[in-house]
Design a protein around this motif. Sequence first.
Motif, PDB file in Angstrom:
ATOM      1  N   LEU A   2       0.836  -1.194   0.000  1.00  0.00           N
ATOM      2  CA  LEU A   2       0.000   0.000   0.000  1.00  0.00           C
ATOM      3  C   LEU A   2       0.872   1.245   0.000  1.00  0.00           C
ATOM      4  O   LEU A   2       1.803   1.361   0.780  1.00  0.00           O
ATOM      5  N   THR A  17      -3.434   1.472  -3.533  1.00  0.00           N
ATOM      6  CA  THR A  17      -3.158   0.099  -3.109  1.00  0.00           C
ATOM      7  C   THR A  17      -2.549  -0.724  -4.235  1.00  0.00           C
ATOM      8  O   THR A  17      -2.369  -1.923  -4.097  1.00  0.00           O
ATOM      9  N   ALA A  39       3.627   3.723   6.342  1.00  0.00           N
ATOM     10  CA  ALA A  39       2.852   2.486   6.405  1.00  0.00           C
ATOM     11  C   ALA A  39       3.686   1.339   6.949  1.00  0.00           C
ATOM     12  O   ALA A  39       4.910   1.310   6.799  1.00  0.00           O
ATOM     13  N   ASP A  42       2.953  -4.554   5.736  1.00  0.00           N
ATOM     14  CA  ASP A  42       1.810  -5.157   5.041  1.00  0.00           C
ATOM     15  C   ASP A  42       0.786  -4.127   4.563  1.00  0.00           C
ATOM     16  O   ASP A  42      -0.205  -4.476   3.936  1.00  0.00           O
ATOM     17  N   GLY A  43       1.017  -2.850   4.871  1.00  0.00           N
ATOM     18  CA  GLY A  43       0.133  -1.790   4.417  1.00  0.00           C
ATOM     19  C   GLY A  43      -1.159  -1.652   5.189  1.00  0.00           C
ATOM     20  O   GLY A  43      -2.010  -0.848   4.833  1.00  0.00           O
ATOM     21  N   GLN A  44      -1.332  -2.410   6.241  1.00  0.00           N
ATOM     22  CA  GLN A  44      -2.569  -2.339   7.012  1.00  0.00           C
ATOM     23  C   GLN A  44      -2.559  -1.252   8.080  1.00  0.00           C
ATOM     24  O   GLN A  44      -3.575  -0.668   8.398  1.00  0.00           O
ATOM     25  N   ARG A  45      -1.394  -0.984   8.644  1.00  0.00           N
ATOM     26  CA  ARG A  45      -1.276   0.063   9.662  1.00  0.00           C
ATOM     27  C   ARG A  45      -0.644   1.287   9.024  1.00  0.00           C
ATOM     28  O   ARG A  45       0.446   1.209   8.458  1.00  0.00           O
ATOM     29  N   LEU A  46      -1.358   2.412   9.106  1.00  0.00           N
ATOM     30  CA  LEU A  46      -0.895   3.656   8.498  1.00  0.00           C
ATOM     31  C   LEU A  46      -0.856   4.750   9.555  1.00  0.00           C
ATOM     32  O   LEU A  46      -1.650   4.739  10.499  1.00  0.00           O
ATOM     33  N   SER A  58      -4.498   4.506  11.133  1.00  0.00           N
ATOM     34  CA  SER A  58      -5.436   3.539  10.561  1.00  0.00           C
ATOM     35  C   SER A  58      -4.874   2.143  10.782  1.00  0.00           C
ATOM     36  O   SER A  58      -3.681   1.914  10.606  1.00  0.00           O
ATOM     37  N   THR A  59      -5.729   1.208  11.173  1.00  0.00           N
ATOM     38  CA  THR A  59      -5.297  -0.180  11.361  1.00  0.00           C
ATOM     39  C   THR A  59      -5.915  -1.111  10.317  1.00  0.00           C
ATOM     40  O   THR A  59      -5.767  -2.320  10.402  1.00  0.00           O
ATOM     41  N   ASN A  60      -6.605  -0.520   9.335  1.00  0.00           N
ATOM     42  CA  ASN A  60      -7.275  -1.346   8.322  1.00  0.00           C
ATOM     43  C   ASN A  60      -6.996  -0.858   6.900  1.00  0.00           C
ATOM     44  O   ASN A  60      -7.890  -0.809   6.063  1.00  0.00           O
ATOM     45  N   GLY A  61      -5.764  -0.494   6.656  1.00  0.00           N
ATOM     46  CA  GLY A  61      -5.362  -0.111   5.310  1.00  0.00           C
ATOM     47  C   GLY A  61      -5.935   1.205   4.829  1.00  0.00           C
ATOM     48  O   GLY A  61      -6.001   1.453   3.636  1.00  0.00           O
TER      49      GLY A  61
END
Length: 108
Positions: A2, A17, A39, A42-46, A58-61
């Motif tokens: 991401l 993405t 990020a 894995d790009g999920q936590r921003l 953000s914890t969901n991308g």
Amino acid sequence: MLLAGAGAGAGTTFLSTDGGTSWAEVAALSGCNVAAMAASADGQRLVAAAQDDYVYVSTNGGLSWVQRGCVQPWAAVACSADGMRLGAAAYGGMIWTSTDGGASWSAA
């Protein structure tokens, strides 16, 4: 992976993405002048630092964002590979760190 970016004028933030091929506006950060983003691997936590505003996490991308930290003239942010260790630097100010994904912050 991401990718995150800010652009097209103050108060508009975009996320990609697909390596930058396409971009979507992040409505949750509209009105924020995002100075920096980072990020997890894995790009999920921003983490996004809005200038003269808060740090957002953000914890969901990037689907949803939570306001964290304190109001500062933010200049830069950093994120560990797992997204749990964060850093934020203010212009002419302190460096703030978090070891719990942004839930709490300490001045360094």
